[in-house]
Design a protein around this motif. Structure first.
Motif, PDB file in Angstrom:
ATOM      1  N   VAL A 115     -14.549   9.293 -11.493  1.00  0.00           N
ATOM      2  CA  VAL A 115     -14.931  10.176 -10.680  1.00  0.00           C
ATOM      3  C   VAL A 115     -16.580  10.043 -10.713  1.00  0.00           C
ATOM      4  N   ILE A 177     -12.904   8.629  -7.034  1.00  0.00           N
ATOM      5  CA  ILE A 177     -12.600  10.124  -6.385  1.00  0.00           C
ATOM      6  C   ILE A 177     -14.029  10.465  -6.582  1.00  0.00           C
ATOM      7  N   ALA A 178     -14.670  11.252  -5.472  1.00  0.00           N
ATOM      8  CA  ALA A 178     -15.957  11.678  -5.690  1.00  0.00           C
ATOM      9  C   ALA A 178     -15.969  13.293  -5.376  1.00  0.00           C
ATOM     10  N   VAL A 179     -16.925  13.758  -6.099  1.00  0.00           N
ATOM     11  CA  VAL A 179     -17.168  15.311  -6.057  1.00  0.00           C
ATOM     12  C   VAL A 179     -18.414  15.487  -5.516  1.00  0.00           C
ATOM     13  N   ILE A 202     -11.951  13.125  -2.009  1.00  0.00           N
ATOM     14  CA  ILE A 202     -13.209  13.742  -2.071  1.00  0.00           C
ATOM     15  C   ILE A 202     -12.853  15.343  -2.560  1.00  0.00           C
ATOM     16  N   LEU A 203     -13.763  15.839  -3.263  1.00  0.00           N
ATOM     17  CA  LEU A 203     -13.591  17.209  -3.697  1.00  0.00           C
ATOM     18  C   LEU A 203     -14.657  17.720  -3.498  1.00  0.00           C
ATOM     19  N   PHE A 205     -17.838  20.980  -2.937  1.00  0.00           N
ATOM     20  CA  PHE A 205     -17.926  22.417  -3.225  1.00  0.00           C
ATOM     21  C   PHE A 205     -18.933  22.900  -2.060  1.00  0.00           C
TER      22      PHE A 205
END
Lengths: 239, 239
Positions: A115, A177-179, A202-203, A205
DNA sequence: GGCTGTGAATCTTTTCACAGCC
DNA sequence: GGCTGTGAAAAGATTCACAGCC
């Protein structure tokens, strides 16, 4: 859909809500099975409850106990589990370790995920320090920011790297995975860059609705959304 | 291991994932109406899109444009809005400001909500600095922690107070909503205390399943859950 | 006896499609 | 012509209830 003036990407409407997700609709499960979104959400709860049981030393459990602990109805728990296969014993229940394994496998948690966190503000730093990740197969391998005064600083055991070098970082760190924890204004742009670089999960926020092409898997957590929904219920509970 | 039903969650199609919610099921809306959970989630998206429009100077919009921007299907958008009343004009569309107002009202966002953040760790500090709150009617009025080395420090414009004084703080600050950002082990205990003190709306970030009595409104955001669901989709998209 | 696994019934949410109005 | 509002149809999710097995 007649399109319009704004760059609204009019392809399929994806229920966005607080957290949406996937694009093309049906996604095959671990063994050709399809796991409904709602089931996925509950599976994570079961995993959590199972972990607690394991920590307590329980070796067996049943749909009744597990359901109570996860806060759901036993019938739907059994239905959820039956989508993965038949791993229980009638009259007895489930073996905690075994069930944990099966759920983990179905959810793709047996492998390690790499991540990258984009945005090393308060939230990004909080996320990079969040212990719950590593223990569950998520390794944070990069923390990026664009502010010169932040780049180079050390957070936990990571050094903040420059977003300008994203390309090489994503490649060399083999990010899956990228946040995205950046301000709303920067989010779509960075999201596009991530997608260009081949990141397909992608998560976000960021408090904006992001548009992603089909085949990219976007989930969104919006803190303001959560409070707003809470406010609605509060309003109707109070008075 | 009480075998009874903990209502906890409902999770329908709302990619709830980690958020469950309300208790007693049907909750009447602003004018005696009932807003389904899924609708609530989308209403917040519409608000967001409407805000962006307002910022751009758009005065009017239509279900097509708004739906594209919010990432949903136009039909369900109209259905959602029709639950609030008839605020559009056939052949024309909706007036941005007016619609914003109606949605805000239905969601209880016209009043100010007073929020206490319990837990001033990384996440708690990130939340207390999150700009999206204040601008949307949520005022953070207290930030609490139990660690002596944290109590008394200043975060943003708040001084961290001692959880031991929670009672008085909640009362004097007139807190309506609490945000729990504490380690899993402490969460249920603090949650109980909050409920005892009359807080009936709680947003939890703790990675455990919390049990709350009927009538208390609990939402949960679990970062690990989000990544896990993403991992599932990633697994099925990749290979 | 107890508990799983699952078809059938029920309930909820989404989509379709069109009447009604500007 | 264009767009809203909404019944009706379709799809999806949850609960029931019981057969099947230990």
């Amino acid at each position: 859909m007649p399109t319009e003036h704004h760059p609204a990407d009019a392809d399929q409407a994806v229920p966005e809500l607080g957290l949406d997700m996937i694009e093309g609709q049906p996604v095959t499960g671990s063994l050709g099975r399809i796991l409904p979104e709602a089931t996925l959400a509950r599976l994570t709860q079961y995993l959590r409850a199972l972990n607690a049981m394991q920590a307590r030393g329980d070796e067996q459990t049943s749909s009744g106990v597990l359901a109570a602990e996860a806060g759901v109805n036993p019938a739907i728990l059994r239905k959820d589990l039956s989508l993965l296969g038949s791993y229980g014993t009638r009259g007895v229940g489930y073996v905690v370790m075994e069930l944990t394994e099966h759920i983990s496998k179905a959810m793709g948690l047996l492998r390690q995920w790499r991540v990258a966190i984009i945005g090393a503000g308060n939230l990004g730093r909080a996320l990079s320090g969040y212990g719950g990740f590593r223990s569950r197969g998520f390794e944070i391998v990069a923390l990026l920011d664009s502010a010169p005064e932040v780049v180079g600083t050390v957070v936990g055991d990571l050094q903040v790297q420059d977003i300008a070098d994203m390309d090489e970082i994503l490649a060399s760190a083999e990010v899956n995975i990228a946040v995205l924890s950046v301000p709303g204004g920067a989010a779509q742009d960075l999201c596009n860059k991530l997608v260009e670089r081949g990141v397909r999960s992608i998560l976000s926020f960021a408090p904006v609705v992001l548009q992603v092409p089909t085949g990219v898997n976007l989930r969104k957590v919006d803190l303001a959304t959560e409070l707003q929904i809470l406010a609605y219920h509060a309003q109707n509970l109070d008075t």
